[in-house]
Design a protein around this motif. Structure first.
Motif, PDB file in Angstrom:
ATOM      1  N   VAL A 185     -31.338  71.057   6.093  1.00 28.54           N
ATOM      2  CA  VAL A 185     -30.335  70.163   6.663  1.00 28.54           C
ATOM      3  C   VAL A 185     -30.673  68.739   6.236  1.00 28.54           C
ATOM      4  O   VAL A 185     -31.745  68.218   6.561  1.00 28.54           O
ATOM      5  CB  VAL A 185     -30.303  70.253   8.205  1.00 28.54           C
ATOM      6  CG1 VAL A 185     -29.124  69.439   8.748  1.00 28.54           C
ATOM      7  CG2 VAL A 185     -30.213  71.702   8.665  1.00 28.54           C
ATOM      8  N   ASN A 186     -29.763  68.140   5.494  1.00 26.17           N
ATOM      9  CA  ASN A 186     -29.970  66.788   4.981  1.00 26.17           C
ATOM     10  C   ASN A 186     -28.698  65.966   5.135  1.00 26.17           C
ATOM     11  O   ASN A 186     -27.653  66.490   5.534  1.00 26.17           O
ATOM     12  CB  ASN A 186     -30.387  66.851   3.505  1.00 26.17           C
ATOM     13  CG  ASN A 186     -31.728  67.523   3.310  1.00 26.17           C
ATOM     14  OD1 ASN A 186     -32.770  66.955   3.629  1.00 26.17           O
ATOM     15  ND2 ASN A 186     -31.715  68.752   2.795  1.00 26.17           N
ATOM     16  N   GLY A 187     -28.799  64.696   4.833  1.00 28.18           N
ATOM     17  CA  GLY A 187     -27.636  63.820   4.945  1.00 28.18           C
ATOM     18  C   GLY A 187     -27.403  63.026   3.686  1.00 28.18           C
ATOM     19  O   GLY A 187     -28.315  62.807   2.883  1.00 28.18           O
ATOM     20  N   ILE A 188     -26.165  62.598   3.519  1.00 34.38           N
ATOM     21  CA  ILE A 188     -25.796  61.635   2.478  1.00 34.38           C
ATOM     22  C   ILE A 188     -25.287  60.394   3.188  1.00 34.38           C
ATOM     23  O   ILE A 188     -24.426  60.484   4.076  1.00 34.38           O
ATOM     24  CB  ILE A 188     -24.711  62.198   1.545  1.00 34.38           C
ATOM     25  CG1 ILE A 188     -25.245  63.397   0.756  1.00 34.38           C
ATOM     26  CG2 ILE A 188     -24.219  61.114   0.580  1.00 34.38           C
ATOM     27  CD1 ILE A 188     -24.184  64.089  -0.092  1.00 34.38           C
ATOM     28  N   GLY A 189     -25.818  59.239   2.811  1.00 34.97           N
ATOM     29  CA  GLY A 189     -25.389  57.979   3.403  1.00 34.97           C
ATOM     30  C   GLY A 189     -24.614  57.155   2.391  1.00 34.97           C
ATOM     31  O   GLY A 189     -25.231  56.421   1.611  1.00 34.97           O
ATOM     32  N   PRO A 190     -23.301  57.277   2.374  1.00 37.97           N
ATOM     33  CA  PRO A 190     -22.520  56.471   1.435  1.00 37.97           C
ATOM     34  C   PRO A 190     -22.596  54.990   1.774  1.00 37.97           C
ATOM     35  O   PRO A 190     -22.673  54.598   2.946  1.00 37.97           O
ATOM     36  CB  PRO A 190     -21.084  56.986   1.613  1.00 37.97           C
ATOM     37  CG  PRO A 190     -21.227  58.316   2.288  1.00 37.97           C
ATOM     38  CD  PRO A 190     -22.448  58.193   3.148  1.00 37.97           C
ATOM     39  N   GLY A 191     -22.563  54.171   0.728  1.00 38.40           N
ATOM     40  CA  GLY A 191     -22.397  52.738   0.910  1.00 38.40           C
ATOM     41  C   GLY A 191     -20.918  52.424   1.045  1.00 38.40           C
ATOM     42  O   GLY A 191     -20.175  53.163   1.690  1.00 38.40           O
ATOM     43  N   TYR A 192     -20.486  51.345   0.425  1.00 36.82           N
ATOM     44  CA  TYR A 192     -19.075  50.964   0.492  1.00 36.82           C
ATOM     45  C   TYR A 192     -18.323  51.577  -0.674  1.00 36.82           C
ATOM     46  O   TYR A 192     -18.596  51.281  -1.839  1.00 36.82           O
ATOM     47  CB  TYR A 192     -18.935  49.449   0.509  1.00 36.82           C
ATOM     48  CG  TYR A 192     -19.251  48.861   1.865  1.00 36.82           C
ATOM     49  CD1 TYR A 192     -18.235  48.631   2.790  1.00 36.82           C
ATOM     50  CD2 TYR A 192     -20.568  48.575   2.233  1.00 36.82           C
ATOM     51  CE1 TYR A 192     -18.517  48.110   4.043  1.00 36.82           C
ATOM     52  CE2 TYR A 192     -20.850  48.061   3.485  1.00 36.82           C
ATOM     53  CZ  TYR A 192     -19.827  47.828   4.387  1.00 36.82           C
ATOM     54  OH  TYR A 192     -20.111  47.326   5.630  1.00 36.82           O
ATOM     55  N   PHE A 193     -17.370  52.448  -0.342  1.00 35.90           N
ATOM     56  CA  PHE A 193     -16.603  53.181  -1.346  1.00 35.90           C
ATOM     57  C   PHE A 193     -15.121  52.836  -1.243  1.00 35.90           C
ATOM     58  O   PHE A 193     -14.615  52.519  -0.159  1.00 35.90           O
ATOM     59  CB  PHE A 193     -16.802  54.697  -1.171  1.00 35.90           C
ATOM     60  CG  PHE A 193     -18.081  55.190  -1.779  1.00 35.90           C
ATOM     61  CD1 PHE A 193     -18.080  55.877  -2.985  1.00 35.90           C
ATOM     62  CD2 PHE A 193     -19.295  54.931  -1.159  1.00 35.90           C
ATOM     63  CE1 PHE A 193     -19.262  56.307  -3.548  1.00 35.90           C
ATOM     64  CE2 PHE A 193     -20.482  55.356  -1.724  1.00 35.90           C
ATOM     65  CZ  PHE A 193     -20.468  56.049  -2.937  1.00 35.90           C
TER      66      PHE A 193
END
Length: 256
Positions: A185-193
């Motif tokens: 279980v992991n995450g992705i942290g998007p910046g400003y898209f």
């Protein structure tokens, strides 16, 4: 070792919540291009059907199922339906989310509760329901969509930051509790898209100029920038990666 096979998702079934538009759609399309059979989710059947048709036109494998991820009574039967009618869920991307901006002292209580339900409750409900299916099989990939606001604050979005901080820690908690069962279980942290959610910011020249100057990569993120991280975390390439958040932000969280 065949390095290419590490990232091959052929034969795997991936559920992506909130995937009729934006980041969710881009990730669903990316996983399908990597070989996965993708199940799109949203609350509006019409929008969902249009999204599925776009992927189907590429000759890729896609299904759609409309249900409200903030309603636990809707989530459980929907997951069972996918498992029974489409197949075992190998990959889950918890992407459904919303934003509401207002000064904290004037922030409406109903907006606070809506944010919490959409951004946090849905991750718990869908994550738990899918994990209960994955655990007996001894394998599974869950990817929660966090944000740079899991780490950083901005004016007028304190409640949003609170939700994304919660998703970051829930991701770690899921990894701790379910890692022993073979789940990652992991995450992705998007910046400003450049998404519909951020249209007002993209069109605000002062903000856009500030952001580009603040970002080491000197640009807004494009949706395709997120696909590689999702494929990595969904594939065998990440079999010993657990409880981590990958920030795909052009370097924003690395710079003061």
């Amino acid at each position: 070792m065949n390095v290419g096979s590490l990232f091959d998702l052929s034969g795997r079934i991936a559920l992506v919540t909130g995937s009729s538009t934006g980041i969710g759609f881009a990730l669903g399309q990316g996983l399908a291009r990597a070989g996965a059979k993708v199940v799109l989710n949203g609350r509006e059947p019409g929008k969902l059907a249009l999204a599925a048709d776009r992927i189907r036109q590429e000759g890729l494998s896609v299904h759609e199922i409309a249900f409200d991820v903030t309603d636990s009574n809707a989530v459980k039967p929907a997951i069972e339906r996918i498992e029974n009618e489409i197949g075992s869920i190998d990959i889950l991307i918890n992407n459904a989310g919303m934003q509401f901006r207002a000064p904290l002292e004037d922030y409406p209580e109903d907006a606070w509760h809506a944010l919490m339900k959409t951004n946090v409750d849905s991750v718990f409900y869908v994550g738990q329901a899918v994990a209960k299916q994955m655990i007996p099989r001894g394998r599974g990939k869950i990817i929660n969509i966090c944000s740079v606001q899991s780490e950083l604050g901005r004016p007028s979005i304190a409640p949003y930051s609170a939700t994304k901080g919660a998703v970051k820690m829930l991701t770690k908690g899921m990894a701790i509790d379910w890692g022993k069962h073979g789940l990652q279980v992991n995450g992705i942290g998007p910046g400003y898209f450049k998404t519909e959610l951020n249209r007002a910011l993209v069109e605000d020249k002062a903000f856009s100029d500030w952001l580009i100057g603040r970002t080491p990569s000197r640009r807004w993120g494009e949706l395709e920038d997120l696909v590689g991280a999702a494929i990595f975390l969904a594939s065998d390439a990440s079999n010993f990666v657990n409880g981590q958040i990958i920030y795909v932000d052009g370097g924003v969280t690395a710079s003061l």
